[in-house]
Design a protein around this motif. Sequence first.
Motif, mmCIF file in Angstrom:
data_model
loop_
_atom_site.group_PDB
_atom_site.id
_atom_site.type_symbol
_atom_site.label_atom_id
_atom_site.label_comp_id
_atom_site.label_asym_id
_atom_site.label_seq_id
_atom_site.Cartn_x
_atom_site.Cartn_y
_atom_site.Cartn_z
ATOM 1 N N GLU A 229 1.217 3.943 15.264
ATOM 2 C CA GLU A 229 0.737 5.206 15.829
ATOM 3 C C GLU A 229 1.695 5.802 16.854
ATOM 4 N N PRO A 230 2.178 5.066 17.860
ATOM 5 C CA PRO A 230 3.121 5.683 18.798
ATOM 6 C C PRO A 230 4.464 6.033 18.158
ATOM 7 N N ILE A 231 4.849 5.286 17.138
ATOM 8 C CA ILE A 231 6.103 5.612 16.447
ATOM 9 C C ILE A 231 5.985 6.970 15.755
ATOM 10 N N MET A 232 4.881 7.167 15.025
ATOM 11 C CA MET A 232 4.705 8.417 14.303
ATOM 12 C C MET A 232 4.380 9.582 15.238
ATOM 13 N N ALA A 233 4.073 9.255 16.512
ATOM 14 C CA ALA A 233 3.872 10.308 17.508
ATOM 15 C C ALA A 233 5.186 10.749 18.128
ATOM 16 N N GLY A 234 6.308 10.122 17.716
ATOM 17 C CA GLY A 234 7.610 10.587 18.188
ATOM 18 C C GLY A 234 8.477 9.559 18.877
ATOM 19 N N VAL B 290 6.887 8.120 -4.005
ATOM 20 C CA VAL B 290 7.177 9.293 -3.179
ATOM 21 C C VAL B 290 8.680 9.404 -2.983
ATOM 22 N N ALA B 291 9.139 10.630 -2.800
ATOM 23 C CA ALA B 291 10.550 10.854 -2.494
ATOM 24 C C ALA B 291 10.844 10.347 -1.084
ATOM 25 N N ALA B 292 12.098 10.083 -0.822
ATOM 26 C CA ALA B 292 12.490 9.556 0.490
ATOM 27 C C ALA B 292 12.050 10.481 1.615
ATOM 28 N N ALA B 293 12.148 11.796 1.398
ATOM 29 C CA ALA B 293 11.788 12.752 2.450
ATOM 30 C C ALA B 293 10.291 12.738 2.747
ATOM 31 N N ASP B 294 9.490 12.232 1.805
ATOM 32 C CA ASP B 294 8.036 12.240 1.974
ATOM 33 C C ASP B 294 7.489 10.905 2.500
ATOM 34 N N ARG B 295 8.358 9.968 2.742
ATOM 35 C CA ARG B 295 7.880 8.656 3.183
ATOM 36 C C ARG B 295 7.168 8.710 4.540
ATOM 37 N N PRO B 296 7.663 9.459 5.547
ATOM 38 C CA PRO B 296 6.910 9.543 6.807
ATOM 39 C C PRO B 296 5.492 10.065 6.598
ATOM 40 N N ALA B 297 5.331 11.034 5.693
ATOM 41 C CA ALA B 297 3.992 11.547 5.429
ATOM 42 C C ALA B 297 3.103 10.462 4.819
ATOM 43 N N VAL C 4 3.313 7.276 5.507
ATOM 44 C CA VAL C 4 2.926 6.414 6.631
ATOM 45 C C VAL C 4 1.772 7.048 7.392
ATOM 46 N N ARG C 5 1.830 8.362 7.581
ATOM 47 C CA ARG C 5 0.739 9.053 8.281
ATOM 48 C C ARG C 5 -0.561 8.978 7.478
ATOM 49 N N TRP D 259 0.839 -1.206 0.000
ATOM 50 C CA TRP D 259 0.000 0.000 0.000
ATOM 51 C C TRP D 259 0.867 1.246 0.000
ATOM 52 N N LEU D 260 1.910 1.255 0.829
ATOM 53 C CA LEU D 260 2.785 2.432 0.904
ATOM 54 C C LEU D 260 3.442 2.707 -0.449
ATOM 55 N N GLN D 261 3.782 1.658 -1.182
ATOM 56 C CA GLN D 261 4.521 1.814 -2.436
ATOM 57 C C GLN D 261 3.618 2.003 -3.652
ATOM 58 N N GLN D 262 2.311 2.043 -3.429
ATOM 59 C CA GLN D 262 1.399 2.266 -4.558
ATOM 60 C C GLN D 262 1.635 3.617 -5.212
ATOM 61 N N VAL D 263 2.019 4.584 -4.411
ATOM 62 C CA VAL D 263 2.246 5.948 -4.905
ATOM 63 C C VAL D 263 3.733 6.249 -4.802
#
Length: 467
Positions: free
Chosen positions: A108-113, A78-85, A87-88, A72-76
Amino acid sequence: MKAIPQFCVVGHPNQGKSSIVSTLVENDSVRIGVESGTTRQAERFEFVLDGRVLLALTDTPGFQRARQLLAWLQQVPVAAADRPARVRAFLAEPSHRQQFPDEVALLEPIMAGSGILFVTDAASAVSATDEAEMEILRWTGQPRMALINPIAKSPHIQNWQATLNQSFQWVRLFNPMTASLPARQALFQAMAELTPDWTAALTELNRQLLQREQQRLVQVSEQLADYWCAQLSLRQPMSALPPSLVASPELWLQQQLDQAESQLFRQLAEQWGHGQAELERQLDWPIERDRLMNTETWYLWGLQQKELLMVTGAAGMATGAVLDLGLGGSSLMLGALSGGVLGSAAGWLASKQLPGKKLGWLPLSQQRHFIGPVKHPNFPLVVMARALTFAQLLWLRPHAKRSRLALTTQASDWDKRAQVQLLQWSKQLQQSKWQSAQSEALCDWIRSSLQQKLAATLQQEQQQSLA
């Protein structure tokens, strides 16, 4: 105010994630099971020292559909810098909570920091699913470390290390079932280097752990000294016994001494976060017989008859030598010789009271006015040997370890000087000649004995880990 380091412990199910959490935060209430999926939802655990939270770990369910999530993540593109976005965006999709409940719970807790501790046991070769999990965690952009939990020896560890090095900043071997304080401190130091935001806090955590060890050594030495003195001094007027025990006052004494020992073990266990710890009984003994006051175990924990004879003789000679010094040498060392003879005789007589159904040497006055204290020369050694073993085993025990503690230390392991010294102290205590100087010396002896035992055990563990 320093930021509290926060990490999510993630990985495939049944890799030892909960065991790592339990050991690192020193909490034996973390649920651990051999079956897959013991952890069903993310749960946060905090490491608290002196009322301050110094570290937070979130125990997460394992990946269940990692390859589908990565697809699912790789369907679109994205540049490396945009990968966290990206995931969100996955987390923001409402339907994913039903389709990917475990993945959502851990991300969820990972993306919260939170930082990442990725756990694998490396028992099998690296699979496509494993690689998918690593790639997903790389997409989060969070600080991350991989831990290889060597549950069993594996021929795949080198391949795992080479693969993990491509996705994680650090890769470490860490066994939560054997990790003593130095191993945990080394891991905390590596975690401190993942990001400058947590360096100061984790360095402070290690400093406070060392400080706590020094304070604990002083505290437990005083506790064991007080306990030992109380056990050797226990004495009760016959008139104060319950009517049901007047005919068998030995039973009352046995119950009181056993209860005090159990209370000491419970107190130490709860102080150090081992509230679920239990003692392993000797396999050759029924549970009800493996008690402090069962004299059948006295020669297991104390000294055998020949050893006891030698030590009591030496203790008598030491006491007699004090008398000679007091007489300015005019006794021509008769005090030391007579003391040695009397001490040996006492030890011989006591050792001949072979253990059986009755307690050995529980003196009653001729009028049977009092019960206790126990004056068998093996008793002071047995009490101290068992108490020191409680402290040592609990001290070194990782909180993930849930097996019963097996008592193995014996008084015969000590050098002869220590055995003689304890017998002398016990005599002074029971003759009401106990002063603050002896109390301080006893605490010092316990502290030194524990330091030596702990250092020897840690050195042995280090050598085994390098083997």
